[in-house]
Design an enzyme around this catalytic site. Sequence first.
Site, PDB file in Angstrom:
ATOM      1  N   GLU A  41      23.550 -16.738  53.413  1.00 52.71           N
ATOM      2  CA  GLU A  41      24.060 -16.864  52.047  1.00 52.71           C
ATOM      3  C   GLU A  41      24.247 -15.483  51.405  1.00 52.71           C
ATOM      4  OE1 GLU A  41      21.141 -18.683  49.518  1.00 52.71           O
ATOM      5  OE2 GLU A  41      22.588 -19.138  47.927  1.00 52.71           O
ATOM      6  N   LYS A 114      28.752 -23.556  46.701  1.00 54.42           N
ATOM      7  CA  LYS A 114      27.415 -24.144  46.615  1.00 54.42           C
ATOM      8  C   LYS A 114      27.388 -25.181  45.494  1.00 54.42           C
ATOM      9  CE  LYS A 114      22.601 -22.406  46.533  1.00 54.42           C
ATOM     10  NZ  LYS A 114      21.820 -21.147  46.523  1.00 54.42           N
ATOM     11  N   CYS A 150      22.048 -23.105  51.248  1.00 57.73           N
ATOM     12  CA  CYS A 150      20.653 -23.050  50.813  1.00 57.73           C
ATOM     13  C   CYS A 150      20.210 -24.283  50.020  1.00 57.73           C
ATOM     14  CB  CYS A 150      20.404 -21.753  50.047  1.00 57.73           C
ATOM     15  SG  CYS A 150      18.665 -21.238  50.076  1.00 57.73           S
ATOM     16  N   LEU A 297      -7.454   5.930  48.293  1.00 64.14           N
ATOM     17  CA  LEU A 297      -8.450   5.189  49.087  1.00 64.14           C
ATOM     18  C   LEU A 297      -9.766   5.225  48.328  1.00 64.14           C
ATOM     19  CD1 LEU A 297      -7.744   6.509  52.709  1.00 64.14           C
ATOM     20  CD2 LEU A 297      -6.757   4.536  51.545  1.00 64.14           C
ATOM     21  N   GLY A 299     -12.459   3.426  49.134  1.00 69.67           N
ATOM     22  CA  GLY A 299     -13.600   2.961  49.915  1.00 69.67           C
ATOM     23  C   GLY A 299     -13.776   1.457  49.822  1.00 69.67           C
ATOM     24  N   ASP A 302      -9.488  -3.501  49.078  1.00 65.00           N
ATOM     25  CA  ASP A 302      -8.074  -3.612  48.729  1.00 65.00           C
ATOM     26  C   ASP A 302      -7.272  -2.429  49.287  1.00 65.00           C
ATOM     27  OD1 ASP A 302      -8.551  -5.966  47.241  1.00 65.00           O
ATOM     28  OD2 ASP A 302      -9.071  -4.790  45.470  1.00 65.00           O
ATOM     29  N   LYS A 518      -0.154  -6.309  30.364  1.00 63.07           N
ATOM     30  CA  LYS A 518      -0.374  -5.390  31.496  1.00 63.07           C
ATOM     31  C   LYS A 518       0.579  -5.708  32.635  1.00 63.07           C
ATOM     32  CE  LYS A 518      -5.286  -4.243  31.145  1.00 63.07           C
ATOM     33  NZ  LYS A 518      -6.563  -4.190  31.854  1.00 63.07           N
TER      34      LYS A 518
END
Lengths: 547, 547
Positions: A41, A114, A150, A297, A299, A302, A518
């Site tokens: 598509e 479509k 689709c 990083l 530690g 995540d 946020k």
Amino acid sequence: MQVLIGQLNPVVGDIRGNKERLMTLWQQCEEQGADLLVLPELYLTGYPPRDLLSREWFITVVEEAIDDLLAASRSYETAVLLGAPQSYNHEKGRGLYNSALLIYRGQILFTQHKSLLPIYDVFDEARYFAPATEVKTVEFKGQVLGISICEDAWNSRELWPRGLCYDFDPIGALARQGATVIINISASPYHLEKEKIRYEIIRGHARKHGIPFLYVNQVGANDELVFDGRSMLFDGQGQLVTMLPGFREQVQKVSLMTPGSPDLVLPDRLESVYEALCLGIRDYVSKCGFSSVILGLSGGIDSALVSALAAAALGADKVYGITMPSPYSSRGSVEDSRNLARNLGLHFMVHSIEDIYYSYLNSLKGDFREEELDISLENIQARIRGNILMAYSNKYGHLVLTTGNKSEMAVGYSTLYGDMSGGLSVLSDVPKTMVYQLAEFINRQEEIIPRAILQKPPSAELKPDQKDQDTLPPYPVLDQILYYYVELDMAPEDIIHRGFDPDMVWWIIRAVDRSEYKRRQAPPGLKITGKAFGMGRRMPIAARYNY
Amino acid sequence: MQVLIGQLNPVVGDIRGNKERLMTLWQQCEEQGADLLVLPELYLTGYPPRDLLSREWFITVVEEAIDDLLAASRSYETAVLLGAPQSYNHEKGRGLYNSALLIYRGQILFTQHKSLLPIYDVFDEARYFAPATEVKTVEFKGQVLGISICEDAWNSRELWPRGLCYDFDPIGALARQGATVIINISASPYHLEKEKIRYEIIRGHARKHGIPFLYVNQVGANDELVFDGRSMLFDGQGQLVTMLPGFREQVQKVSLMTPGSPDLVLPDRLESVYEALCLGIRDYVSKCGFSSVILGLSGGIDSALVSALAAAALGADKVYGITMPSPYSSRGSVEDSRNLARNLGLHFMVHSIEDIYYSYLNSLKGDFREEELDISLENIQARIRGNILMAYSNKYGHLVLTTGNKSEMAVGYSTLYGDMSGGLSVLSDVPKTMVYQLAEFINRQEEIIPRAILQKPPSAELKPDQKDQDTLPPYPVLDQILYYYVELDMAPEDIIHRGFDPDMVWWIIRAVDRSEYKRRQAPPGLKITGKAFGMGRRMPIAARYNY
């Protein structure tokens, strides 16, 4: 009929580049003696092209590309079926269709628009397109093709209850018109369990109508959406003839009338999420014109997971990990990060933020009482780290990856302009409990993510002895309540009736609703669940929620 | 018939609060002997409620509120016409209508659903609602009311060419059914010139059909959208009977059959923009639960204008200006800011970022060559300022206002996580040339914004002797090209054909397209032009633009 399934990964907006890819493939088809090459598509524009479709001159570039394809088609016996936007005389409606064009021997032999235009979750198609006014079949090389796009195949209330309820079934209409094969060209994004739903829906059509069904899906990631491909062909009994792999480009030749065999086993759900995230990183980085990434990083788990995903997606030599200890970082945070980087083979740097932190402290302490400093200084550590990452990004041209997970993003346990700084939020749709599952999945054969990282209690390490669980409910409970509230839109009372502590439920719900501001400023995040934050969840900010 | 126009400012999501407002007003109506109180589109939920509409339990709260209104209506002779979402048996479509309910004496006397659902620019109505299947009139107290909702009146191709082209005219249909008055309840957001278009469209209906037209519009700002109100009544000759003021709540009693008088003069366009921005600030701040704001004062015109707008919107004692000189700040930047703050009566603070800046410099210089430091350090100054503002925001609970204008936002001349940090982007839809016009407008009677600020060449002051015009084209040219490219979606070649330098046009276009990622993470900005960045302009990021 010999068909080539072109499960390709077009670049959004790059009409000319996508056309060139097609031209190269077409040449190969011709050499292989295929009758038809089928592409997804809106292949020419990539999906979703979003408001690029509002630019008339964008449509002009599409039309020029189609002219080029028509010219090229004169030299080929292989026909091409591909998706592209088609303009029409703008007397009413939006002036565009989302169309499938069958190009053969110098002409557009057939066009099907479509019919069903999705406009829920991440989809905005009615913003751009008018629906088809009719569906028709077309005879081609001895077959009667029923061509659909689709959503046209997604009108099953039982299997896909969260979609709209349409009162038209394009697939049924094509079957009644005598189609001997149904073709569906798609750009159907991945989310958890969707591969199963899609498999059932397409198989259901083949079975119900007793005709083969060829499904050709886009692969690749575009901003928030990851398209898994998994194009497939069912025979007229609804048995699977072939399924292309998920999450990568593949071109495969298949004979439309091949009989199928009993069910296949779909891959493990964690493996799919893992592959979706890797593809999401790879495509976002490359399609944005980057080749390397940098991330902080901590530690914790995540950033460890994001590092492992990025290394798998891009190669470890394209991943720069930087650990930025503050006075509140545990000794383990640097050592664990170093071990992680060594295991993965990442570039590794240590950049203490201690001096900068104290300069903020000195600068602010005149104006702030000590207790006021607390939350500000927690945020400032996160923001200094964000600033350092952005400085390295400016210097080396690395894209910054953020590492916050869905559970944190949901309740706002993150610092705007701090750990939320970056170009792509890899885990923003991965709940914390699944973060652990993915880490175990990565470690299933050898210890890639150090055990110490998996076993330590989650902590932001922004003040002495801080633990996530001092502030947040236990993650398994949090994630369950978030699933009900965010993914299922369930009422607070109904969630409480499932046996959760009312205070906890209310705390979570208020935290989710209070954090819209946020999330509005978060980088794009890869969608892997049925309801991700971002373009598929559009909430007001300046609002007062009634419960 | 005596009608009370309730040009109110509902809070999005606060169904119970909005209902209570209505109850209070109803009591007053009754005392004044009005026949009908008319409230805007989706009054109960506020407009736009966005994906709150996807929550079934949100609709339940609406239904409970309507039950309360029905109960109350038994005590009143005044009827109420108001907008609310209405659910229907979800056999097909989306399960909701956008409806106008006529409540009278304990029952819903009449319901009209919206026929035309806008789904362009900032509008997503087809995401939530199904269109009406028919329109009907209703007899009430000797009149035949033809009730319509917002977009139902906006099907004029001549006056509103950028909308969709609809093939149904609800107003015409109501007139043909014998309506003696047309009522339109709206939530029609403001943008430049829209008040004129709206005036012409509504007057056009009254003239064409020869019947009075009562138009009742929402007022107030919700996130990016500012609703200007300006409810109006035209007589059957298309002469204006009354127009309520723009940008503020007002309740006004009017007799539907009053003859009108010749044209009114609409307010100056700059005055409208000024009022829109003030209302946008005031409502965002209060509806987000804040009462005060803080912003960085650079000594430049953008922050000066935002200060003046915030002081007008909230009162100067609610506005905290903080100037944060770096080693590259001109001497004037602090003095000019101090004068500005004194003129306006703002709280004023000076917080040097010099020490923090040098701590970053020391921390980074080991890893960076000097020339690499340049752009990083420019950004770091902006980010330190962002961090300081956020620290003060955490401390005092002030909302941070950002001050970047549309021209800068368009070409990415701003620092993500730096000067883009904040809760509301006041000028993100105000081109720089209009920033100057608004400043002159504010100074039209006395010098509020110091001349020195108006006269200095624009500069980010992030390195020695830096001027905007070293990097950017002259603002009048930039703004003109941006108007063509962003607002009108014009092709690059067509812009060049208007006589601009091709290199400059290409530079601007590439800068706009390259900056999508920054704008994705920008705070909400107040829409005041026909095409603002944000929810009304949805562009891909990971894309390759063909020109």
